[in-house]
Design a protein around this motif. Structure first.
Motif, short mmCIF file in Angstrom:
data_model
loop_
_atom_site.label_atom_id
_atom_site.label_comp_id
_atom_site.label_asym_id
_atom_site.label_seq_id
_atom_site.Cartn_x
_atom_site.Cartn_y
_atom_site.Cartn_z
N ILE A 196 0.93 -1.19 -0.13
CA ILE A 196 0.03 0.03 0.08
C ILE A 196 0.74 1.31 0.02
CG2 ILE A 196 -1.67 1.31 1.46
CD1 ILE A 196 -2.82 -1.24 2.37
N GLU A 197 1.99 1.19 0.86
CA GLU A 197 2.81 2.36 0.89
C GLU A 197 3.43 2.73 -0.43
OE1 GLU A 197 4.27 2.51 5.40
OE2 GLU A 197 5.22 1.04 4.26
N LYS A 201 2.08 1.86 -3.54
CA LYS A 201 1.48 1.97 -4.58
C LYS A 201 0.58 3.23 -4.36
CE LYS A 201 -1.49 -0.23 -7.94
NZ LYS A 201 -2.22 -1.12 -8.16
N TRP A 202 0.25 3.46 -3.13
CA TRP A 202 -0.62 4.78 -2.73
C TRP A 202 0.26 5.28 -1.60
CZ3 TRP A 202 -3.14 -0.04 -3.26
CH2 TRP A 202 -3.90 -0.17 -4.33
N ASP A 214 0.20 8.16 0.06
CA ASP A 214 -0.27 9.04 1.10
C ASP A 214 -1.35 8.33 1.77
OD1 ASP A 214 1.00 10.97 -0.11
OD2 ASP A 214 -0.38 11.77 -1.19
N GLU A 215 -1.54 6.95 1.56
CA GLU A 215 -2.47 6.31 2.17
C GLU A 215 -2.53 6.20 3.65
OE1 GLU A 215 -5.08 6.32 -0.13
OE2 GLU A 215 -6.57 5.83 1.30
N SER A 271 -8.60 -2.77 3.20
CA SER A 271 -7.94 -3.85 3.10
C SER A 271 -8.58 -5.35 3.46
CB SER A 271 -6.43 -3.35 3.43
OG SER A 271 -5.59 -4.85 3.42
N MET A 286 -8.64 -1.38 -1.90
CA MET A 286 -8.76 -0.16 -2.13
C MET A 286 -10.00 0.08 -3.26
SD MET A 286 -6.74 2.17 -1.00
CE MET A 286 -6.29 3.67 -2.15
N ARG A 315 -13.03 1.71 -4.43
CA ARG A 315 -13.60 2.75 -4.68
C ARG A 315 -14.70 3.15 -3.32
NH1 ARG A 315 -17.62 5.81 -7.06
NH2 ARG A 315 -18.09 3.96 -8.36
N VAL A 326 -13.00 3.04 -0.11
CA VAL A 326 -11.93 4.39 0.29
C VAL A 326 -13.02 5.62 0.62
CG1 VAL A 326 -10.60 6.03 -1.05
CG2 VAL A 326 -10.33 3.55 -1.33
N THR A 384 -12.69 7.32 4.15
CA THR A 384 -12.34 8.85 4.48
C THR A 384 -13.41 9.47 5.24
OG1 THR A 384 -11.56 8.87 2.09
CG2 THR A 384 -12.37 11.00 3.04
#
Ligand SMILES: O=C(O)CCC(=O)C(=O)O
Length: 275
Positions: free
Chosen positions: A39-40, A42-43, A45-46, A59, A246, A248, A251, A255
């Motif tokens: 995850i770190e 590929k994304w 900021d996640e 996940s 992840m 959509r 996610v 958020t």
């Protein structure tokens, strides 16, 4: 149900925490570490800042940890059979990281009441005194909620650097765990952790917390998953479990969940920190 032994339950009641509890093999724990690294990469900021929270919504690997039967059996011994996942946090300390966690009681700021809940800290790497394992003030869960001072220290991994002063270090115990082991701690226990002085990463995945269905969120809103039993109280919005990394919709849900969590953690605070 296997659950905690009578001895372990006695320990929890006496000291305010119980550890170590064997949950995952080192190989299983390593798969979780690999998921974090994936995850770190590929994304990027996640998982930083507020993003360290509620990764179980996005996940399936983390979601499955929250529903691990061994963990739930142990949790059931403490809070009973109707169990919700109330949230998760990744506490990562990189090598030679100045990050620390000041002495605090979770019950002071998390907003779950009554205190029929327990926090599960799963070691994704070995955690020891050198790399900044938690230290627990044994028996402090029997005291009242302590006065905390908001320090906003930039190296403090707690949102507002909330700190209980004058903790007697001689009464605190290092919570040393091997990769794949778990500790369970009481909402009222005073605990904290020092910086990572080693040359490897220290990672804890924390279910913060498992709550009984009779537990409300008195400061704000949380999104929960049913982990076991039935929810006849219906205090919280229930969410579906993720089936792919992840997605959509997941996610977007995470958020929202993190925005709500931020409102809880900073309720009444004079300023905002980075988490
Ligand atoms: O991981 C740490 O060092 C602290 C975590 C913590 O305070 C908690 O899980 O309640």
């Amino acid at each position: 149900m296997s659950g905690l032994t009578a001895e372990q339950l006695k320990d929890y009641k006496k000291h305010g925490y119980v550890a170590p509890i064997d949950i995952l093999s080192p190989e299983e724990a390593n798969k979780i570490k690999t998921e974090i690294e994936y995850i770190e990469k590929k994304w990027p900021d996640e998982l930083i800042g507020l993003g360290r929270n509620n990764v179980h919504h996005i996940s399936p690997v983390f979601d499955q940890v929250c529903h691990n039967l061994k963990i739930l059996d142990a949790v059931e011994s403490i809070i009973g059979k109707n169990i919700l996942v109330g949230g998760t946090t990744l506490f990562i300390k990189d090598s030679d990281d100045k990050g620390f966690v000041s002495w605090h009681q979770d019950a002071k700021y998390i907003g779950f009441e009554p205190y029929n809940w327990v926090t599960a800290w799963l070691a994704i790497t070995d955690t020891n005194e050198e790399n900044g394992c938690m230290r627990m003030w044994s028996g402090s869960h029997k005291k009242k909620i302590q006065k905390h001072k908001d320090t906003f220290n930039k190296n403090n991994l707690l949102t507002r650097g909330q700190t209980v002063p004058n903790v007697p270090l001689e009464d605190t115990v290092p919570n040393v765990l091997k990769t794949g082991q778990l500790s369970l701690h009481h909402p009222m226990i005073v605990h904290g952790s020092g910086p990572n002085k080693s040359n490897t990463r220290r990672i804890g995945f924390v279910i913060q917390s498992y709550i009984g269905t009779n537990v409300d969120q008195v400061i704000g809103k949380v999104y929960v998953q049913q982990a076991r039993g039935k929810d006849t109280f219906k205090y919280h919005e229930h969410t579906k479990r993720p089936v792919e990394l992840m997605n959509r919709k997941d996610v977007a849900l995470r958020t929202k969940a993190n925005e709500e969590l931020s409102k809880i953690f900073y309720s009444g605070a004079k300023e905002k920190g980075k988490y």
